[in-house]
Design an enzyme around this catalytic site. Structure first.
Site, PDB file in Angstrom:
ATOM      1  N   THR A  47       0.817  -1.358  -0.027  1.00  0.00           N
ATOM      2  CA  THR A  47      -0.150   0.026   0.050  1.00  0.00           C
ATOM      3  C   THR A  47       1.113   1.460   0.450  1.00  0.00           C
ATOM      4  O   THR A  47       1.085   2.402  -1.123  1.00  0.00           O
ATOM      5  CB  THR A  47      -0.812   0.073   1.283  1.00  0.00           C
ATOM      6  OG1 THR A  47      -1.552  -1.855   1.328  1.00  0.00           O
ATOM      7  CG2 THR A  47      -1.833   0.598   0.930  1.00  0.00           C
ATOM      8  N   GLU A  66       9.296  -6.431  -4.554  1.00  0.00           N
ATOM      9  CA  GLU A  66       7.744  -7.265  -3.857  1.00  0.00           C
ATOM     10  C   GLU A  66       8.523  -8.463  -4.720  1.00  0.00           C
ATOM     11  O   GLU A  66       8.465  -9.071  -5.223  1.00  0.00           O
ATOM     12  CB  GLU A  66       7.158  -6.723  -4.658  1.00  0.00           C
ATOM     13  CG  GLU A  66       5.609  -6.912  -4.466  1.00  0.00           C
ATOM     14  CD  GLU A  66       5.202  -7.586  -2.901  1.00  0.00           C
ATOM     15  OE1 GLU A  66       5.182  -6.112  -2.032  1.00  0.00           O
ATOM     16  OE2 GLU A  66       4.879  -8.086  -2.320  1.00  0.00           O
ATOM     17  N   HIS A 546      -6.008  -4.304  11.557  1.00  0.00           N
ATOM     18  CA  HIS A 546      -5.350  -2.890  11.219  1.00  0.00           C
ATOM     19  C   HIS A 546      -3.722  -3.533  11.952  1.00  0.00           C
ATOM     20  O   HIS A 546      -3.617  -1.942  12.910  1.00  0.00           O
ATOM     21  CB  HIS A 546      -6.294  -2.956  12.341  1.00  0.00           C
ATOM     22  CG  HIS A 546      -7.387  -2.111  11.240  1.00  0.00           C
ATOM     23  ND1 HIS A 546      -8.823  -1.662  11.812  1.00  0.00           N
ATOM     24  CD2 HIS A 546      -7.479  -2.772  10.081  1.00  0.00           C
ATOM     25  CE1 HIS A 546      -9.523  -1.902  10.390  1.00  0.00           C
ATOM     26  NE2 HIS A 546      -9.368  -2.195   9.168  1.00  0.00           N
ATOM     27  N   GLN A 592      -6.503   2.746   6.524  1.00  0.00           N
ATOM     28  CA  GLN A 592      -5.795   2.610   5.010  1.00  0.00           C
ATOM     29  C   GLN A 592      -5.539   4.110   4.633  1.00  0.00           C
ATOM     30  O   GLN A 592      -4.966   4.518   3.611  1.00  0.00           O
ATOM     31  CB  GLN A 592      -6.088   1.282   3.844  1.00  0.00           C
ATOM     32  CG  GLN A 592      -7.132   2.029   3.089  1.00  0.00           C
ATOM     33  CD  GLN A 592      -7.867   0.695   2.074  1.00  0.00           C
ATOM     34  OE1 GLN A 592      -7.375   0.198   1.333  1.00  0.00           O
ATOM     35  NE2 GLN A 592      -9.404   1.017   1.783  1.00  0.00           N
TER      36      GLN A 592
END
Ligand SMILES: Cc1cc2nc3c(=O)[nH]c(=O)nc-3n(C[C@H](O)[C@H](O)[C@H](O)COP(=O)(O)OP(=O)(O)OC[C@H]3O[C@@H](n4cnc5c(N)ncnc54)[C@H](O)[C@@H]3O)c2cc1C
Ligand SMILES: *[C@@H]1O[C@H](CO)[C@@H](O)[C@H](O)[C@H]1NC(C)=O
Ligand SMILES: *[C@@H]1O[C@H](CO)[C@@H](O)[C@H](O)[C@H]1NC(C)=O
Ligand SMILES: *[C@@H]1O[C@H](CO)[C@@H](O)[C@H](O)[C@H]1NC(C)=O
Ligand SMILES: *[C@@H]1O[C@H](CO)[C@@H](O)[C@H](O)[C@H]1NC(C)=O
Ligand SMILES: *[C@@H]1O[C@H](CO)[C@@H](O)[C@H](O)[C@H]1NC(C)=O
Ligand SMILES: *[C@@H]1O[C@H](CO)[C@@H](O)[C@H](O)[C@H]1NC(C)=O
Ligand SMILES: *[C@@H]1O[C@H](CO)[C@@H](O)[C@H](O)[C@H]1NC(C)=O
Ligand SMILES: *[C@@H]1O[C@H](CO)[C@@H](O)[C@H](O)[C@H]1NC(C)=O
Ligand SMILES: *[C@@H]1O[C@H](CO)[C@@H](O)[C@H](O)[C@H]1NC(C)=O
Ligand SMILES: *[C@@H]1O[C@H](CO)[C@@H](O)[C@H](O)[C@H]1NC(C)=O
Length: 610
Positions: A47, A66, A546, A592
């Site tokens: 993200t 990645e 979270h 987010q």
């Protein structure tokens, strides 16, 4: 013809003339196995990673490392179609969850002593897009008081909500609700248009669902009945507590597909910059050159076992997420001295805070059979699949096109907090007045028998238990050791019981009674004493994914501080941590929006220093 010609070229000729930065022709992908150097090397194309890499690539040479690939290929439409995103099998929390190694790191926690000693599968995106490719798409911002606390905590007033708003705006493109597709008059959306500005905002797509779940409209009504009115400004203007709202979602409304950092930032950067991507490549260590203070000079990487070095002329930026960012720092020599020495890792910077201060929110459900249709029930009905698919594919509408969509937040009301112990009251006093202690989520799922199970979920949004991340070896090929510390604080246990009682109040309203069939199914009407309620919560709750703050931002010298307010790691040069792990504490609710904002902000800090 051109394509055919280029396909017939040999591998050797694909390697461009500049051997320090060779790229597969006509792509944004680097040649694996070839040492290369860039101005900035970003570890983690998740993200935050894709945001900061894309922004830096506008002015400098940038590589993204990645570990995963492309979720559209690796997970089919499961991660693309909003409704399917909720039911991705690998999101299950039990140890025997259905494996999806192409998409998920497959982390299993240590036994949670406050939650029935369960070992929990904690899904984390392993793909371009990271966890934005597997999350449940709720998009909202924290509160004014949250960011003021952040600013005060790190000694930098650029973190107040009014000062951060430009970065929230910069990351998101808002599409107003499509009432024709929503096709109902009882789910009107309220929002403050000045929270967005499409003239300068994007590329992340933010919208409201193109379909409204009838069950959720009733659960919303039930939550309003216990004192949670519809927010007059929505959840993107710095206020949450005491309200409910149809929440914005990271869905591209045009085709009703998931908008992730990959479909938004990466797709744009591939077209407009020279960003170089190393997919299926794991960073195994941050390298340092020593000239007085250690300076991050690059990273060792491994592409499916092929090992090589990516050098950073300017900086290495770690965006590997809440569990892997602290792990990578530790195996590279940054962390608590005792931990590093136990695994023979030479100490580069002795920072006690690395891996500590893990904040996580905890969620549990109260469930009834209800007589209303729902997303889950409709999608389970084989007889109407053809029609629903047609509606989705032709019109980007119907139950496939969205997820849940209604949230409510509050501080525990006086009637219930009156009984909290003095210790709990003092602990909660740390939180700013507008920081909600509870979140409620209403959803409708299939009962497996043609009907709907309605669930009201309660979430601890001001958790006081702290967990941690540590290592079990000096190698990134071993998973990090994760402990969420769930419900280890007595205050969390008291607040959780109060949240449970509020959920039950919501189910006992006339609005909810209108749709319930029979008595409470889960946990059931015999669970009434505080002790039994707490026992239910401990044995049956789970994460809402979270977790944050394991490389926490703070003032130099603070016990937990790992990075300063410009996200620079203390004790070394040329190294930042930019992801959810660098937040000083968890955001109330879903993080987010703040992750996108934060990466935009630090990109700006770096660019303005050039
Ligand atoms: C199932 C789920 C549901 C959620 N629902 C919501 C929601 O509805 N709303 C909301 O706001 N938030 C939600 N969240 C939380 C939110 O998505 C995350 O907090 C956020 O995406 C984290 O961003 P990040 O950049 O910190 O990490 P990530 O996006 O996880 O990125 C980390 C990246 O680093 C890569 N990586 C790790 N180690 C290495 C290495 N050594 N080398 C190379 N690459 C590496 C990973 O593969 C990954 O791509 C949810 C999360 C999950 C998992
Ligand atoms: C998902 O993919 C499968 C297999 O290709 C297909 O049959 C199904 O219709 C798709 N579902 C949606 C909602 O697009
Ligand atoms: C928001 O916070 C600022 C300080 O950061 C404060 O001055 C202002 O009054 C707050 N606004 C609201 C609406 O709470
Ligand atoms: C819902 O859709 C039906 C069929 O298209 C239409 O007749 C009706 O007016 C719509 N209702 C609302 C509130 O949009
Ligand atoms: C809202 O409207 C929808 C569609 O007309 C209906 O199915 C649902 O029962 C209504 N909900 C409430 C709370 O009235
Ligand atoms: C080492 O540090 C000195 C003083 O800061 C600087 O002048 C020199 O360029 C540095 N050398 C390298 C190789 O970074
Ligand atoms: C790549 O870099 C590493 C570290 O600098 C070095 O040991 C190795 O020899 C280099 N490989 C090639 C092929 O140049
Ligand atoms: C608070 O405590 C009193 C005394 O133990 C008890 O009678 C009452 O029911 C409690 N209230 C709540 C809301 O739990
Ligand atoms: C991690 O947290 C758990 C639970 O709070 C605690 O028992 C443990 O000692 C902590 N470990 C470290 C290394 O801090
Ligand atoms: C219950 O449903 C009926 C019929 O739809 C409606 O008239 C009534 O207002 C509803 N009651 C509540 C409290 O929502
Ligand atoms: C409630 O009843 C269920 C079903 O009989 C039983 O399994 C459970 O142990 C009971 N719980 C309590 C707290 O009595």
């Amino acid at each position: 013809m051109l394509l055919r010609a280029s396909l017939s070229l040999t591998f050797a000729t694909l390697v461009a003339a500049d051997s320090t930065r060779s790229r597969l022709r006509s792509s944004a992908f680097a040649i694996p196995g070839v040492n290369a150097s860039y101005d900035y090397v970003v570890v983690g194309g998740g993200t935050a990673g894709l945001v900061i890499a894309s922004r830096l690539a506008e002015v400098a040479s940038v590589a993204v490392i990645e570990a995963g690939g492309f979720y559209e290929q690796d997970n089919g439409n499961q991660s693309v179609v909003p409704a399917l995103g909720l039911s991705q099998a690998f999101l299950q929390v039990t140890e025997d969850y259905p494996r999806q190694p192409l998409m998920d790191w497959g982390l299993i926690s240590v036994p949670q002593t406050g939650a029935g000693n369960r070992r929990i599968h904690y899904a984390q995106g392993k793909t371009l897009g990271g966890s934005s490719a597997i999350n449940t798409m709720s998009y909202h911002r924290g509160t004014n008081g949250t960011y003021q606390r952040w600013a005060d905590h790190v000694g930098d007033q650029s973190y107040t909500f009014p000062n951060l708003l430009q970065y929230f705006i910069k990351s998101a493109h808002l599409t107003p609700p499509n009432y024709q597709k929503r096709n109902t008059t009882n789910a009107t959306v309220v929002y403050d248009p000045s929270a967005f500005n499409n003239a300068i905002g994007g590329p992340l797509q933010v919208s409201w669902g193109n379909w409204v779940d009838p069950t959720v409209t009733w659960l919303a009504k039930a939550l309003r009945s216990i004192g949670l009115p519809t927010s007059p400004v929505g959840f993107n203007s710095g206020s949450l507590a005491g309200y409910g709202a149809w929440v914005t979602l990271t869905i591209d409304p045009k085709h009703a597909t998931r908008s992730s950092s990959q479909t938004s930032y990466l797709e744009q950067a591939i077209k407009t910059t020279g960003l170089m991507v190393y997919p299926h490549t794991q960073a195994t260590k941050v390298l340092f050159s020593n000239n007085g203070t250690a300076k991050a000079s690059g990273v060792s990487v491994s592409t499916q076992g092929l090992e090589y070095t990516i050098s950073a002329n300017k900086e290495v930026i770690v965006s590997a997420g809440v569990f892997h960012s602290p792990q990578l720092l530790m195996v590279s020599g940054i962390g608590p001295r005792a931990t590093l020495e136990a695994y023979g890792i030479p100490v580069v910077s002795d920072l006690q805070g690395v891996g500590s201060n893990l904040w996580d929110q905890y969620n549990f459900n109260l469930i009834y059979e209800v007589n209303t249709p729902s997303e889950g029930q409709l999608l389970a009905d084989a007889a109407i699949q053809e029609q629903l698919l047609e509606e989705y594919l032709d019109n980007a509408a119907g139950p496939y096109s969205t997820v849940g969509g209604y949230l409510a937040f509050e501080r525990i009301p006086a009637s219930l907090r009156g009984n909290f112990t003095q210790q709990t009251k003092s602990a909660l006093a740390w939180f700013p007045q507008d920081w909600p202690e509870a979140e409620y989520i209403g959803v409708g799922v299939s009962d497996g028998n043609g009907g709907t199970l309605g669930a009201i979920g309660g979430v601890l949004t001001a958790p006081l238990s702290r967990g941690n991340v540590t290592i079990s070896s000096s190698s990134m090929s071993d998973p990090p050791v994760i402990d969420m510390g769930w419900l280890t604080s007595p205050a969390d246990a008291e607040v959780a019981v109060a949240i449970f009682k509020r959920c039950r109040q919501a189910w006992n309203t006339n609005a909810a009674k209108n749709i319930t069939v029979g008595q409470e199914l889960v946990p059931g009407p015999n669970v009434t004493s505080d002790a039994d309620i707490l026992n239910y919560i401990r044995l049956n709750g789970n994460q809402i994914w979270h977790a944050s703050s394991t490389c926490a931002m703070g003032k130099q010298g603070d016990a937990n501080a790992v990075v300063d307010s410009e996200a620079k790691v203390f004790g070394v040069d040329g190294l930042r941590v930019v992801d959810n792990s660098a937040f000083p504490f968890s955001m109330p609710g879903h993080p987010q929006a703040s992750v996108y904002m934060f990466a935009e902000k630090i990109a700006d800090v770096i660019k303005s220093g050039l």
